[in-house]
Design an enzyme around this catalytic site. Structure first.
Site, PDB file in Angstrom:
ATOM      1  N   HIS A 131      -0.501   3.921  -1.825  1.00 45.04           N
ATOM      2  CA  HIS A 131      -0.922   5.270  -1.554  1.00 45.04           C
ATOM      3  C   HIS A 131      -2.433   5.057  -1.312  1.00 45.04           C
ATOM      4  O   HIS A 131      -3.226   6.126  -1.044  1.00 45.04           O
ATOM      5  CB  HIS A 131      -0.613   6.126  -2.379  1.00 45.04           C
ATOM      6  N   ARG A 132      -3.241   4.123  -1.792  1.00 47.48           N
ATOM      7  CA  ARG A 132      -4.640   3.946  -1.766  1.00 47.48           C
ATOM      8  C   ARG A 132      -5.010   3.822  -0.430  1.00 47.48           C
ATOM      9  O   ARG A 132      -5.925   4.100   0.094  1.00 47.48           O
ATOM     10  CB  ARG A 132      -5.131   2.605  -2.734  1.00 47.48           C
TER      11      ARG A 132
END
Length: 468
Positions: free
Chosen positions: A439-440
């Site tokens: 999700h980064r």
């Protein structure tokens, strides 16, 4: 007449910065004649079983490491006598202090007298985290000194040192302190000891140069707690964790607690995909090649990557801050279950392959991996992966990212299910897809778009032509 010096073959880094390997099987024994390029040993790294060739000719003088033992890169594993008399390698005197490798920042140096190779003074190998491997640290039998005179050695005593060097004590050495006064241990070992409440200063290390290992810390904790002895009986089995399984456990633990995982799921009607697979099997271009639904899943994911390049990226923490590195090539990983554990061989530059070429590459690589012949290069440098859990009769799951990759697609089993098709209830071929992503790098919108693209192409494979 000068005496030929035995030559020492040190365990090499067979690729990708590997730091250790297990000796699986020796193909030679002391007294055997070997030639340059002849396979002498099989080793198991964290990624694969690799055959190592001998780099020179001669007669095997001594096997310095036994089968089943794990040894660090840079440590001698075999002594070969080029003269053919079978003489073993011996320790030589300590070189002058000024010839030692300079101390690097954050890397402890070794000041103890040790065993060195005839060719060069001790130095550090840049392959380990925290400290390097001291070359020639393996103990050997005595041999002739460089001037041809025999060194004076007492039976069953340590080799005699020059007067300038401190005497070697028979008992096992205590851990060597580093510059800050702490015992020698890798950072992960220090953290483990801190978490378990074990004082490293009370432990005698069993690793290279007296370094403290994880096993030493666990043994010290067990001794302090004095647990009741547990013996394996007919109702239990104890399996050492090493090789591929050890590396997989470390990689998955690191990935799970480093990259923030998000997983999305999508059920897909793949009836047309199954019809396409059947037609492909009849084409002459696919003669002799196994064609499965996984082939079209792989092609769909490659097309989705072309449409959404950010999903084929990696997060890098550098000295100047974090960066997202977007790859303009796709090294497609395909998870394969083997007798040695789960491995993920890569189809390199998969984006350049046509459909028959992709089918052949998938077949060849998975067969090679299951036969235990995958090389470290086959298992490295992936950019995105697929895990086919459907072959185990599983509908779906939450796959863990391969370290360094931003996404992994799980492909579940294909089942006959009631489905609304063209406004009517019908029995269709249905599967479940699951996409885990970092999700980064990949936000929810991008992850959903990639998953939806793959699903749309499997619902109607003609989209692969339109979008490819």
């Amino acid at each position: 007449m000068p005496v030929s010096e035995p030559r020492l073959f040190k365990l090499p880094d067979v690729g990708e910065g590997l730091t250790e390997a297990e000796i699986v099987k020796w193909h030679v024994q002391p007294g055997d004649t070997v030639e340059d390029g002849q396979t002498i040993v099989e080793i198991e790294t964290a990624k694969a079983i690799v055959e190592l060739p001998c780099p020179f000719d001669g007669v095997v003088a001594e096997l310095l490491v036994g089968e089943g033992e794990t040894v660090d890169v840079g440590v001698p594993i075999i002594s070969v006598d080029p003269g053919g008399d079978g003489a073993a390698a011996t320790p030589v005197s300590e070189p002058p202090a000024q010839t030692a490798a300079p101390r690097e920042e954050g890397v402890p140096t070794a000041n103890e007298p040790g065993i060195v190779t005839p060719e060069e003074p001790p130095k550090r190998q840049p392959v380990l985290v925290g400290y390097g491997v001291k070359e020639g640290a393996t103990k050997r039998r005595p041999r002739k000194a460089a001037n041809g005179a025999a060194q004076a050695v007492k039976p069953a005593q340590p080799p005699v040192r020059p007067p300038a060097a401190p005497p070697v004590q028979p008992p096992a050495p205590r851990p060597q302190p580093v510059g800050n006064g702490l015992p020698l241990a890798k950072p992960p070992v220090r953290k483990m000891a801190k978490d378990l409440g074990v004082d490293l200063a009370t432990i005698t290390g069993s690793g290279p140069m007296g370094s403290i290992t994880r096993e030493d810390v666990l043994a010290a904790q067990a001794a302090s707690q004095q647990p009741a002895p547990v013996q394996a009986g007919p109702r239990e089995e104890r399996i050492p964790v090493k090789g591929v399984r050890k590396a997989t456990a470390a990689a998955m633990s690191g990935s799970a607690f480093t990259a923030p995982h998000v997983t999305e799921f999508l059920q897909v009607d793949v009836t047309r995909t199954m019809e396409t697979v059947k037609r492909l099997r009849e084409l002459p271009e696919f003669e002799g090649v196994k064609v499965s639904p996984l082939l079209l899943v792989a092609r769909a994911l490659l097309t989705a990557v072309r449409r959404n390049p950010m999903v084929n990226a990696t997060w890098v923490d550098g000295p100047n801050g974090a960066e997202i590195v977007v790859k303009r090539y796709v090294n497609l990983g395909i998870a394969a279950a083997t007798d040695r554990g789960l491995i993920v061989p890569k189809v390199k530059d998969a984006q350049d392959l046509d459909l028959p070429g992709l089918a052949r590459a998938l077949n060849a690589l998975t067969e090679k991996a299951r036969a235990g012949k995958a090389t470290p290069a086959d298992l490295s440098d992936g950019t995105i992966s697929i895990t086919n859990v459907g072959v185990f009769g599983v509908d779906s799951g939450t796959p863990i990212l391969t370290p360094g990759e931003a996404a992994i697609l799980a492909f579940g089993q294909i089942r006959d299910m009631p489905w609304v098709h063209e406004g009517e209830l019908a029995i269709r071929k249905v599967t479940t897809l699951a996409l885990s992503f970092d999700h980064r790098i990949v936000d929810g919108e991008l992850g959903s778009r990639v998953l939806r693209d793959v699903g749309d192409m499997l619902e109607d494979p003609i989209r692969m032509l339109a979008w490819g």
